[in-house]
Scaffold this motif. Structure first.
Motif, PDB file in Angstrom:
ATOM      1  N   ILE A   1     -18.056   1.963  -3.738  1.00 48.12           N
ATOM      2  CA  ILE A   1     -18.371   0.777  -2.938  1.00 48.12           C
ATOM      3  C   ILE A   1     -18.571   1.238  -1.508  1.00 48.12           C
ATOM      4  N   GLY A   2     -19.780   1.050  -1.042  1.00 52.18           N
ATOM      5  CA  GLY A   2     -20.069   1.452   0.331  1.00 52.18           C
ATOM      6  C   GLY A   2     -19.736   0.323   1.279  1.00 52.18           C
ATOM      7  N   GLY A   3     -19.488   0.684   2.504  1.00 50.87           N
ATOM      8  CA  GLY A   3     -19.212  -0.326   3.516  1.00 50.87           C
ATOM      9  C   GLY A   3     -18.049   0.086   4.381  1.00 50.87           C
ATOM     10  N   VAL A   4     -17.658  -0.818   5.245  1.00 55.40           N
ATOM     11  CA  VAL A   4     -16.559  -0.512   6.160  1.00 55.40           C
ATOM     12  C   VAL A   4     -15.340  -1.309   5.727  1.00 55.40           C
ATOM     13  N   LEU A   5     -14.253  -0.603   5.519  1.00 55.40           N
ATOM     14  CA  LEU A   5     -13.019  -1.253   5.116  1.00 55.40           C
ATOM     15  C   LEU A   5     -12.362  -1.859   6.348  1.00 55.40           C
ATOM     16  N   LEU A   6     -12.198  -3.167   6.331  1.00 51.76           N
ATOM     17  CA  LEU A   6     -11.677  -3.858   7.509  1.00 51.76           C
ATOM     18  C   LEU A   6     -10.160  -3.913   7.504  1.00 51.76           C
ATOM     19  N   SER A   7      -9.583  -4.132   6.340  1.00 47.49           N
ATOM     20  CA  SER A   7      -8.123  -4.149   6.289  1.00 47.49           C
ATOM     21  C   SER A   7      -7.684  -3.823   4.870  1.00 47.49           C
ATOM     22  N   ASP A   8      -6.493  -3.313   4.775  1.00 49.47           N
ATOM     23  CA  ASP A   8      -5.943  -3.001   3.462  1.00 49.47           C
ATOM     24  C   ASP A   8      -4.436  -3.093   3.526  1.00 49.47           C
ATOM     25  N   SER A   9      -3.862  -3.520   2.429  1.00 50.48           N
ATOM     26  CA  SER A   9      -2.405  -3.544   2.352  1.00 50.48           C
ATOM     27  C   SER A   9      -2.010  -3.233   0.927  1.00 50.48           C
ATOM     28  N   TRP A  10      -0.838  -2.626   0.796  1.00 51.92           N
ATOM     29  CA  TRP A  10      -0.428  -2.118  -0.505  1.00 51.92           C
ATOM     30  C   TRP A  10       1.043  -2.409  -0.726  1.00 51.92           C
ATOM     31  N   THR A  11       1.366  -2.769  -1.947  1.00 49.68           N
ATOM     32  CA  THR A  11       2.779  -2.880  -2.296  1.00 49.68           C
ATOM     33  C   THR A  11       3.034  -2.019  -3.524  1.00 49.68           C
ATOM     34  N   ASN A  12       4.236  -1.514  -3.574  1.00 51.92           N
ATOM     35  CA  ASN A  12       4.663  -0.705  -4.707  1.00 51.92           C
ATOM     36  C   ASN A  12       6.123  -1.067  -4.940  1.00 51.92           C
ATOM     37  N   ASP A  13       6.350  -1.855  -5.967  1.00 51.65           N
ATOM     38  CA  ASP A  13       7.669  -2.452  -6.159  1.00 51.65           C
ATOM     39  C   ASP A  13       8.201  -2.065  -7.532  1.00 51.65           C
ATOM     40  N   SER A  14       9.269  -1.294  -7.529  1.00 49.45           N
ATOM     41  CA  SER A  14       9.784  -0.786  -8.802  1.00 49.45           C
ATOM     42  C   SER A  14      10.402  -1.888  -9.640  1.00 49.45           C
ATOM     43  N   THR A  15      10.679  -3.037  -9.044  1.00 50.22           N
ATOM     44  CA  THR A  15      11.317  -4.107  -9.803  1.00 50.22           C
ATOM     45  C   THR A  15      10.303  -5.082 -10.381  1.00 50.22           C
ATOM     46  N   SER A  16       9.056  -4.843 -10.103  1.00 48.34           N
ATOM     47  CA  SER A  16       8.017  -5.770 -10.552  1.00 48.34           C
ATOM     48  C   SER A  16       7.348  -5.239 -11.820  1.00 48.34           C
ATOM     49  N   ASP A  17       6.943  -6.161 -12.693  1.00 45.39           N
ATOM     50  CA  ASP A  17       6.227  -5.742 -13.902  1.00 45.39           C
ATOM     51  C   ASP A  17       4.979  -4.959 -13.495  1.00 45.39           C
ATOM     52  N   ILE A  18       4.222  -5.566 -12.599  1.00 45.47           N
ATOM     53  CA  ILE A  18       3.030  -4.895 -12.071  1.00 45.47           C
ATOM     54  C   ILE A  18       3.448  -4.244 -10.762  1.00 45.47           C
ATOM     55  N   ARG A  19       3.639  -2.943 -10.855  1.00 47.73           N
ATOM     56  CA  ARG A  19       4.330  -2.246  -9.793  1.00 47.73           C
ATOM     57  C   ARG A  19       3.471  -2.134  -8.531  1.00 47.73           C
ATOM     58  N   ARG A  20       2.224  -1.723  -8.709  1.00 39.89           N
ATOM     59  CA  ARG A  20       1.360  -1.517  -7.544  1.00 39.89           C
ATOM     60  C   ARG A  20       0.350  -2.657  -7.425  1.00 39.89           C
ATOM     61  N   THR A  21       0.264  -3.216  -6.252  1.00 38.44           N
ATOM     62  CA  THR A  21      -0.768  -4.199  -5.967  1.00 38.44           C
ATOM     63  C   THR A  21      -1.360  -3.884  -4.599  1.00 38.44           C
ATOM     64  N   GLY A  22      -2.497  -4.434  -4.347  1.00 34.39           N
ATOM     65  CA  GLY A  22      -3.131  -4.176  -3.051  1.00 34.39           C
ATOM     66  C   GLY A  22      -4.109  -5.270  -2.715  1.00 34.39           C
ATOM     67  N   THR A  23      -4.462  -5.321  -1.463  1.00 37.18           N
ATOM     68  CA  THR A  23      -5.500  -6.241  -0.995  1.00 37.18           C
ATOM     69  C   THR A  23      -6.387  -5.468  -0.038  1.00 37.18           C
ATOM     70  N   ILE A  24      -7.660  -5.478  -0.306  1.00 32.20           N
ATOM     71  CA  ILE A  24      -8.565  -4.823   0.636  1.00 32.20           C
ATOM     72  C   ILE A  24      -9.668  -5.801   1.025  1.00 32.20           C
ATOM     73  N   THR A  25     -10.040  -5.718   2.259  1.00 37.44           N
ATOM     74  CA  THR A  25     -11.145  -6.521   2.772  1.00 37.44           C
ATOM     75  C   THR A  25     -12.149  -5.573   3.383  1.00 37.44           C
ATOM     76  N   LEU A  26     -13.375  -5.720   2.973  1.00 37.47           N
ATOM     77  CA  LEU A  26     -14.382  -4.794   3.486  1.00 37.47           C
ATOM     78  C   LEU A  26     -15.679  -5.528   3.748  1.00 37.47           C
ATOM     79  N   THR A  27     -16.447  -4.936   4.619  1.00 38.81           N
ATOM     80  CA  THR A  27     -17.819  -5.385   4.818  1.00 38.81           C
ATOM     81  C   THR A  27     -18.695  -4.460   4.003  1.00 38.81           C
ATOM     82  N   PRO A  28     -19.298  -4.988   2.942  1.00 34.93           N
ATOM     83  CA  PRO A  28     -20.081  -4.090   2.093  1.00 34.93           C
ATOM     84  C   PRO A  28     -21.348  -3.660   2.812  1.00 34.93           C
TER      85      PRO A  28
END
Lengths: 705, 467
Positions: free
Chosen positions: B35-62
């Motif tokens: 995916i080309g473009g400029v990544l404007l923001s990103d955030s990540w979680t990694n939680d060992s107590t969660s069923d879905i351990r890794r999640t993230g949110t990225i916002t980009l201008t493609p």
């Protein structure tokens, strides 16, 4: 201290037929003096290899052929201290073994010569256990091994073997290059092709006659003119070539050019290098109707009882509406036969007609004609000929005075006979040329009637109408492609000495007229030497580049978009020129100095431009007509607020592509309110030499990858 | 699991130049595009107590060339996205990328206006393929996993059923490699429910997808000599601040675990004891067959190496799940056994129960110390999966470990360490302390961008009680 649990380090796939190093880390705890590597089959944890090594090192080498390619394993380490205590098992790390893939160029080998400025490299990836490919890059290096260009990342979801192709262009003539490809597989195997050395030689010619870029200083542009002539020949049968350097037109054969040229029947010079096949008409130039034509015929003069004076010559006859209106004969030559290597020169400039025939050959005839010929093989014109073989009807009673005066015509024809005109006629357009009864080595027609007789074969220039060297082709144009071989022409540009072209113009080709155009290029820097290339294309494939160059020099600040270009000259300057970059500063507790974090992807200029809104008259002198200036002010206002991205370039060689982010404002100099001063700002949005940026900002309507 | 030396080095640099790569992967995890473009923001979680351990949110201008735009949402559905964040090595100019993981794209969103052209992608790790968030629902039947089934084989079958072939399933020989109990998966459940129930068998194991898309089922670091993954050498460079919470509410030093009550169709009522054999009559048992389950109440006689005899059938010994050790039975107690062909497998009392207390006098939470007894009874819910006493014991030990030991909860704010992972043991000397303490990371929240920081939540680390 106790032994800490080691951490086994991750492992890419590898070829089990080679030694492989397995590693771990263990920080803190007792000194590790020994380690044990255990490798298990991942599906069922059956141990397939274990090895204990007394070493302070944190790795072990597994010998080649210990494991089996195509198998999924995992491994872990245990460590030991000096007392023999064993650590807990490390983490288990999975890995694959695969046979080393192959990556091979299939259409080039080291030492090959590429006869083109671009080349499509074919490559094949293969892997025994069908390991999939993650990504692939092609790399181009110069002769010193310096990387000069690489492909974009190439992906493929196919199963091996996979064939790839990639075209690099912009090769310089007489240079050495290297090509290489590197691929990474799904499980991390990295495979490199051989680095292939090749040489580029495509006989670069000065092609100014094909593409002519002109710097236009005041207009702030380069105007590119093209002069492409494509003339396809037609023959009655498959063309037959002599040593790939001459076309054989035996009895009954003909070659016709009937498209791609049009010239005045009373203003041209025709030169032909050829060998005779038989007497008779060898060349006919004619218009839309065959009734309007100029015939060139090979003839012989002599009488049976005077073999000493049998001569060869050519005769040029003009017909208009089927009626002969002039005749002109060349000088005589001796020894006309199949060995003859003739040069015929016909210069028609209104009523001045000069016809010269020379024979440059007295060597053994190497032609093997398998046809009946009335040009006697290896027989000289001064040998005895029977009457029926000799055109004894030819006489020159009007201008020459008879047979006995032959001796006064020198062999180069400078004292040739005057043309005989029967009628005054209007010139017609010659649009067809037919050749026959000859083995033609070179044929040239130019509109420059100052062209003198010369034995040197000409090259194309701006006056050339048709030229064919018959080197395995019957093209009469100045390019190596025919209309059938091109469906698009691209115009490309690059700074001289660089390798990357960008396409600035495209044109579909449906007729010969489409081949030529006049393009105005505003989107480039001042004070740079640029190369322009015409690129013929067929079905998307590019063929040989036709290149010419120009050095730019522009005067003023020019603002362009895809609709217009306007110049600032008086008072033109940049009051501010700022660069914006994303920078963050974090301050760790224990550090005197902060962590500075930057995002290099966000970096752009914001440029403020001011200048006087001026108007000029037709002599380029300042015109202070208030009405005109107001109109020009309106022009600027509408131009800068039309929403289109702009390119601003200046005399210093600076250039910026962006969007107007501070709309124009106007103020006046002095109290007379004649000359407004404009001010606006642009924010950078791309690079003028980036194909995609130019496309994305609307300067080009195509994205030429 | 590990960090490379280069990743470690660039994390210590005073200057960080951030770079990003966003790959589109197909179902085989092959890269098919970027995916080309400029990544404007990103955030990540990694939680060992969660069923879905890794999640993230990225916002980009493609960039305008990218074919992955939200209006073509169907293109995303069968694809994964893999994100790399890189830091330029100031000595070599090489970009050292850290793999942030392979994700499914959840609910892509695009904003397009005169001032915006952004795509926001919610990312969830591959476990979402099992939880029903994207797929993973079972097909409307009740499923049964049987005692004695190989745990690794079950997990591999579940993975392959869902298209995953890369895994590490590393079970210690001392732990359960086979199911000690039957497991019933209810109608409407998901594959994750199945995995989760299996995960509860070996109580200190974790189950997750790593950043390369490899499934892991392995022990959580809990030993005395675990490798410290981040120590003061790095904290000196990146530590910004911290806060500590001590959770008294969760402190328990007396744990009672109560499992599921068995349904008994074959009840032998009050057995009689003769020698080392308990005898009983169960009319419903007309033959001895594998997995025959019975219940009975012992008389007033405890037997250390007991045999059990039904009617005229042969007497068989009562042993543990491995058929190795005799299990002593108490007097006057209702027990449940399962026949295994050559022995009775001891399932425990009719309702498995186990109580454990903090009896280490060195502990500040010593049950007979000044704190006294702080009891908790754990039953219902997940505890219903406990069907024998051995499992109840394991669970009780683990609960004591988590509720009596790990009480200090620290949140460190730092310059992001992109490669840090949960269940890593770390060492840190906090600025206001002189003693270096060990913690185990439980969750990580990272904000990208030039002003981004990272919050690492970790718990005070003690080796597992059972070790």
């Amino acid at each position: 201290m106790a032994l800490v649990t080691p951490i086994a380090l991750s492992m890419n796939a590898f070829d089990a037929s080679e030694n492989q190093t397995f590693s771990f880390t263990a920080s803190g705890g007792s000194q590790v003096v020994k380690n044990k590597l255990t490798i298990r089959r991942n599906s069922d944890d059956v141990i397939v290899y274990t090895s204990t090594l007394e070493s302070y090192g944190f790795n072990q080498v597994v010998p080649a052929n210990t494991l089996v390619n195509g198998t999924y394993y995992n491994f872990y380490f245990n460590t030991y201290d000096i007392e023999g205590n064993e650590s807990a098992d490390s983490n288990a790390v999975p890995f694959y073994c695969f046979t080393t893939p192959t990556l091979v160029f299939t259409n080039i080998t080291t030492g090959d010569t590429i006869e083109s400025p671009q080349y499509k490299f074919n490559l094949r990836y293969n892997q025994l256990e069908d390991e999939l490919l993650n990504e692939l890059h092609f790399y181009l290096y110069d002769g010193h091994g310096k990387l000069i260009k690489s492909s974009e990342t190439i992906y493929s979801s196919e199963n091996p073997p996979i064939d790839f192709e990639y075209t690099f262009s912009g090769f310089t003539d007489k240079e050495t290059y290297y090509i290489e490809a590197i691929a990474t597989t799904l499980h991390g195997l990295v495979v490199e092709s051989n680095r292939i050395e090749f040489f580029v030689s495509y006989g670069y010619k000065n092609t100014y006659f094909l593409i002519k870029p002109y710097n236009e200083c005041i207009e702030g542009r380069v105007r590119v003119e093209t002069n492409i002539v494509s003339i396809d020949g037609i023959t009655n049968d498959e063309p037959k070539y002599l040593d790939d350097s001459a076309l054989i037109l035996e009895q009954g054969d003909w070659l016709l050019w009937d498209d791609g040229f049009n010239f005045n029947s009373q203003q041209f010079v025709l030169t032909k290098w050829w060998k005779p096949v038989e007497l008779g008409t060898t060349t006919v130039l004619y218009g839309d109707s065959y009734s309007d034509r100029i015939e060139i015929s090979l003839k012989r003069y002599g009488v049976s009882n005077n073999i000493e004076n049998i001569k060869g010559y050519i005769q040029v006859d003009g017909y208009r509406n089927g009626v002969k209106y002039f005749t002109k004969q060349s000088n005589f030559i001796d020894q006309l036969n199949n060995n003859s290597e003739l040069i015929s020169y016909i210069n028609i400039n209104g009523s001045n007609i000069n016809v010269i025939l020379t024979n440059k050959n007295n060597i053994v005839n190497h032609l093997e004609f398998n046809v009946k010929s009335n040009v006697e093989f290896n027989r000289l014109t001064d040998l005895y000929l029977i009457d029926s073989d000799v055109d004894i009807s030819i006489r020159f009673p009007y201008t020459f005075g008879g047979f006995n005066n032959f001796g006064t015509r020198d062999m180069l024809g400078y004292n040739a006979l005057s043309a005989e005109f029967y009628n005054d006629v209007e010139p017609f357009d010659i649009v067809n040329i037919r050749l026959m009864r000859c083995i033609v080595d070179h044929f040239n027609i130019t509109k420059n009637t100052d062209t003198q007789y010369s034995e040197t074969k000409p090259e194309w220039d701006l006056d050339t109408i048709l030229d064919c060297d018959f080197n395995g082709n019957i093209r009469g144009g100045n390019v190596e492609f025919t209309l059938q071989q091109v469906d698009m022409i691209k115009l490309k540009r690059r700074p001289y000495g660089t390798i990357d072209w960008i396409t600035i113009f495209k044109k579909d080709i449906t007729s010969i007229d489409d081949l030529n155009f006049d393009y105005k290029d505003y989107y480039l820097k001042s004070n740079i030497k640029y190369e322009y290339a015409i690129v013929p294309c067929l079905h998307g494939a590019e063929f040989n580049y036709i290149i010419s160059d120009v050095t730019t020099k522009f005067n003023g600040i020019f603002v362009s978009d895809n609709t217009d270009t306007i110049r600032l000259i008086g008072g033109a300057l940049y009051p501010s020129d700022n660069i914006t970059q994303q920078i963050g500063i974090l301050q760790p507790y224990n550090k005197q100095y902060p962590k500075v974090i930057t995002n290099p992807n966000i970096r752009y200029r914001t440029l403020t431009v001011t200048g006087d809104v001026l108007t000029f008259d037709e002599n380029n002198a300042l015109d202070k007509d208030r009405g005109k200036i107001i109109n020009e002010r309106k022009h600027w206002e509408e131009f800068l607020t039309n929403g289109n991205p702009k390119i601003i370039k200046d005399w210093n060689g600076d250039i910026i592509l962006g969007k107007i982010t501070t709309p124009p404002s106007f103020s006046y100099i002095g109290n007379d309110m004649i000359i407004p001063v404009i001010s606006f700002a642009i924010t950078e949005q791309g690079q003028y030499d980036s194909q995609s940026d130019m496309y994305n900002n609307g300067f080009y309507s195509f994205l030429d990858k | 699991m590990s960090v490379t030396q280069l990743e470690y080095n660039v994390a210590k640099q005073n200057n960080r130049e951030l770079h990003y790569k966003l790959y589109i992967l197909n179902h085989k995890f092959q890269r098919v595009d970027e995916i080309g473009g400029v990544l404007l923001s990103d955030s990540w979680t990694n939680d060992s107590t969660s069923d879905i351990r890794r999640t993230g949110t990225i916002t980009l201008t493609p960039d305008d060339n990218t074919s992955y735009r939200v209006q073509e949402g169907s293109k995303w559905l069968d694809k994964y996205i893999q994100v790399y964040v890189g830091i330029k090595d100031i000595h070599t100019d090489e970009i050292i990328y850290t793999n942030m993981g392979i994700y499914l794209i959840d609910n892509p969103n695009q904003v397009y206006s005169a001032t915006d052209d952004t795509i926001t992608l919610q990312l969830v790790d591959l476990m979402a393929k099992f939880t029903g968030l994207r797929s993973g629902s079972l097909d409307g039947y009740e499923y049964q996993l049987f005692q004695g089934d190989n745990i690794k084989d079950i997990i591999i079958a579940i993975l392959e059923e869902n298209g995953f072939y890369d895994y590490v399933i590393n079970i210690d020989a001392d732990d359960y490699t086979e199911l000690p109990i039957d497991i019933t998966i209810d109608i409407g459940a998901t594959y994750y429910d199945m995995l989760s129930k299996i995960n509860e068998i070996n109580i200190n194991y974790q189950m997750y997808f790593d950043v390369n898309g490899v499934f892991h089922y392995e022990k959580i670091p809990s030993g005395y000599n675990e490798q410290v993954m981040i120590d003061d050498d790095m904290w000196q460079e990146v530590y910004i601040s911290h806060n500590i919470n001590t959770d008294y509410d969760s402190l328990k030093n007396d744990i009672i675990v109560i499992g599921a009550t068995h349904d008994i169709d074959n009840y032998g009522a009050n057995a009689t004891a003769s020698g080392n054999t308990y005898s009983m009559t169960i009319p419903s048992v007309t033959e001895m067959y594998t997995d025959l389950k019975i219940g009975f109440t012992t008389p007033n006689t405890a037997i250390n190496e007991p045999y059990v005899k039904i009617g005229s059938f042969t007497a068989y010994p009562v042993k543990d799940e491995y058929g190795v050790n005799f299990v002593p039975l108490k007097a006057n107690t209702y027990y449940v056994l399962r026949f295994k062909g050559t022995y009775w497998y001891y399932l425990g009392e009719i309702t498995p129960r186990y109580e454990i207390k903090e009896t280490n006098p060195e502990s500040p939470f010593y049950v007979y110390g000044t704190l006294g007894e702080v009891k908790i009874v754990l039953s219902g819910g997940d505890y219903e999966n406990i069907t024998n006493e051995d499992l109840a014991k394991s669970r009780a030990e683990w609960e004591l470990y988590t509720r009596c030991r790990l009480l200090d909860n620290i949140t460190i704010t730092n310059v992001p360490l992109l490669w840090a992972d949960v269940n890593w043991v770390i060492d840190i000397t906090l600025p206001n302390e002189t003693e270096k303490r060990k913690y185990i990371i439980k969750s990580i929240n990272t904000t990208g961008g030039v002003n981004g920081t990272q919050s690492i939540t970790a718990m005070r680390y003690y080796p597992y009680y059972a070790n």
